[in-house]
Design a protein around this motif. Sequence first.
Motif, PDB file in Angstrom:
ATOM      1  N   VAL A 503       0.423  -1.083   0.081  1.00 56.08           N
ATOM      2  CA  VAL A 503       0.322   0.233  -0.178  1.00 56.08           C
ATOM      3  C   VAL A 503       0.979   1.380   0.193  1.00 56.08           C
ATOM      4  O   VAL A 503       0.419   2.496  -0.548  1.00 56.08           O
ATOM      5  CB  VAL A 503      -0.484  -0.145   1.226  1.00 56.08           C
ATOM      6  CG1 VAL A 503      -1.801   1.409   1.495  1.00 56.08           C
ATOM      7  CG2 VAL A 503      -2.353  -1.139   1.018  1.00 56.08           C
ATOM      8  N   LEU A 584      -0.539  -4.507  -2.021  1.00 56.53           N
ATOM      9  CA  LEU A 584      -1.947  -4.213  -2.743  1.00 56.53           C
ATOM     10  C   LEU A 584      -2.815  -5.234  -3.561  1.00 56.53           C
ATOM     11  O   LEU A 584      -4.279  -4.870  -3.791  1.00 56.53           O
ATOM     12  CB  LEU A 584      -1.165  -3.629  -4.021  1.00 56.53           C
ATOM     13  CG  LEU A 584      -0.394  -2.174  -3.729  1.00 56.53           C
ATOM     14  CD1 LEU A 584       0.537  -1.708  -5.225  1.00 56.53           C
ATOM     15  CD2 LEU A 584      -1.266  -1.086  -3.471  1.00 56.53           C
ATOM     16  N   ALA A 587      -5.308  -5.116  -0.642  1.00 52.32           N
ATOM     17  CA  ALA A 587      -6.251  -3.576  -0.618  1.00 52.32           C
ATOM     18  C   ALA A 587      -7.131  -3.642  -1.542  1.00 52.32           C
ATOM     19  O   ALA A 587      -7.953  -3.769  -1.524  1.00 52.32           O
ATOM     20  CB  ALA A 587      -5.394  -1.996  -0.687  1.00 52.32           C
ATOM     21  N   VAL A 601      -6.179   4.940   4.591  1.00 49.93           N
ATOM     22  CA  VAL A 601      -4.036   4.435   4.878  1.00 49.93           C
ATOM     23  C   VAL A 601      -4.154   4.975   6.367  1.00 49.93           C
ATOM     24  O   VAL A 601      -4.106   5.946   6.942  1.00 49.93           O
ATOM     25  CB  VAL A 601      -2.846   4.348   4.259  1.00 49.93           C
ATOM     26  CG1 VAL A 601      -2.364   3.450   4.796  1.00 49.93           C
ATOM     27  CG2 VAL A 601      -4.036   3.967   2.909  1.00 49.93           C
ATOM     28  N   LEU A 611      -5.730   5.870  -0.299  1.00 45.24           N
ATOM     29  CA  LEU A 611      -5.566   4.734  -1.334  1.00 45.24           C
ATOM     30  C   LEU A 611      -7.349   4.445  -2.574  1.00 45.24           C
ATOM     31  O   LEU A 611      -7.725   4.369  -1.596  1.00 45.24           O
ATOM     32  CB  LEU A 611      -5.018   3.501  -0.940  1.00 45.24           C
ATOM     33  CG  LEU A 611      -4.511   2.723  -2.221  1.00 45.24           C
ATOM     34  CD1 LEU A 611      -3.777   2.429  -3.079  1.00 45.24           C
ATOM     35  CD2 LEU A 611      -4.435   1.149  -1.766  1.00 45.24           C
TER      36      LEU A 611
END
Length: 616
Positions: A503, A584, A587, A601, A611
């Motif tokens: 992230v 990621l 995420a 975040v 994000l």
Amino acid sequence: MGDLKVIRLSTKEDKSNYIHQLVKDIDALDKMIEDGLIEKTPIRIGAEQEFCLINNDFKASHNSLEILKEINDDHFTTEIGNYNLEINLDPLELKGDCFSVLAKQLTDLLKKGKTAAAKKNTKFLLTGILPTLTLKEIGDENMTPIQRYAVLNKAIKESRKQDFDIHIKGVDEVNMLHDSVMLEGCNTSFQMHLQVNPDNFIDSYNWAQAISGPILSICTNSPILFGKELWSETRIALFTQSVDTRANSFLLNQKQSRVSFGSEWTSGSITDIFKDNISRFRSLVTSEYIKDSVDMLEEGEIPKLRALTLHNGTVYRWNRACYGVGNGKPHLRIENRYIPSGPTVVDEIANMMFWVGVMVGKPKRFDNIHDKMDFKDVKSNFFNAARYGMATQFIWNNKYTPSHNLILDILLPMAFKGLNKVGVSPKDIEYYLTIIENRVKSNSGSQWSVKSYRNLLKTHKAFEASQTLTANMYKKQEKGYPVSSWNELTAHTYSPFDSEKLVKHKMSTDIFSVRKKDSIELVLNIMRWKKINHMPVINNKIKIIGLVSWTDVKYILNDKEKLKQSVGGFMKTELITITQYETLVAANERMLNNNINCLPVVKKNKLIGILTSKDF
């Protein structure tokens, strides 16, 4: 300090005994100078190489003790951070090919260390500040687990009685509170030593002060800290603040920092420098002392002045006066502490030759420099060089002189003459000082880093840009060519690492946020003006308490009554968040599973980034 087992000074008896030893050491040093026991010739040079340990993702590798054990060589030792090590090079007489010999020893030791480190998937990087350092690295959990570091950390914290207030302003800004001296571990340097004749020590020391700014300006290599572009040599500001024992009221009592350039020219003898340190800075730690140093002298022994050396090791002047014993003979030297590590071995040896050359090449017209230059101009030169590097305008001979002119027209010719005078190999002089000359005409380490980092930020978020910068710095460093020949990185430079994206690589940290009582009309307009679809809502402690989404509020754009209401009535309070070190992939799955396009975040519920689906 690394040679001693240190303990915290706590009891009255400990403090009394230590002060007694310090006073005896001063008396012994005065007696050795008076009796002509301090070595005058030959003159020697020496150096200490600090460096960073990095993993295959070009981030800090926290395994210094493991690497040290694998290397198994007494030249290597620890530093306060478990992602740094140091090499102590052997002293050499200042003559002939001594600089080439020093370069070869350093290269050979680094090669030996790299071979051992490779077994642990670790690399070495020479850099003043590792660009990929994160706040994780400055926690106490990453302090090397050796007694003296813990003792010193505790002693400085107790002396200060409040958190360290770090504020460095350059192009960007770092402003933070921190609760340990671990910020010191962000700094890696190439410390250079020059033995000095005791008869000329004070004049030589003042000259070392006078030339510090110009020498530093061409050697800068540390412009980036935590993704922020700060000073050309950010180490100077960071180290000064990271071990400052003064509380914030220091302005009222005019105390100096333990990391200091000084406040005036030095006079008297070298013992006056040590007496000043003892008078200004209280002892933090002590050790075991077996024998009185004056008694040792009377018995024909040369004392190591352990108490004085220990105290001197906790006062970090950028030019530090040092006492030592080599082959049974006492000597005095000046330690240059302001030069950063890297970018390559040849750059470092060139820096050292330039400094030594100017030190030994001082023309007679600069004798008694304290009568010819104002100390405040010299101090201003030093800090301006740290801020601006080669863009500095120096006050030299009481007039403004650009750094390029001062180095090319005055200091380099001075270094050439000085090195020739002491018998250094002409071939070495030509080779290494040409590296300095080429750097003036092209770029220094900090100039290369800044140009490259700015280019990378056009296509990368800050952490990914710093990782790409570090990866390419390592690649170029391994080839061994001086930094003056490095081409700057472009916006589309290849990133030679294959780590799983986090992230942190893609999140935005330039965040617009609002408070619960803010007008929803203001929020809608900020979102329109800045073309953003999500607005986090935070409280006074920067903790996220809600989120406003454009799709949820755009319908009220023309509703005058609703526009007067506050954010609290429109924000979502059931939040789905993520932390910066999650992947990621995780995420993306969280967004898909919850049918959302934005993840705040957080770190301990505090908002540190955003994000969105666009970041993918």
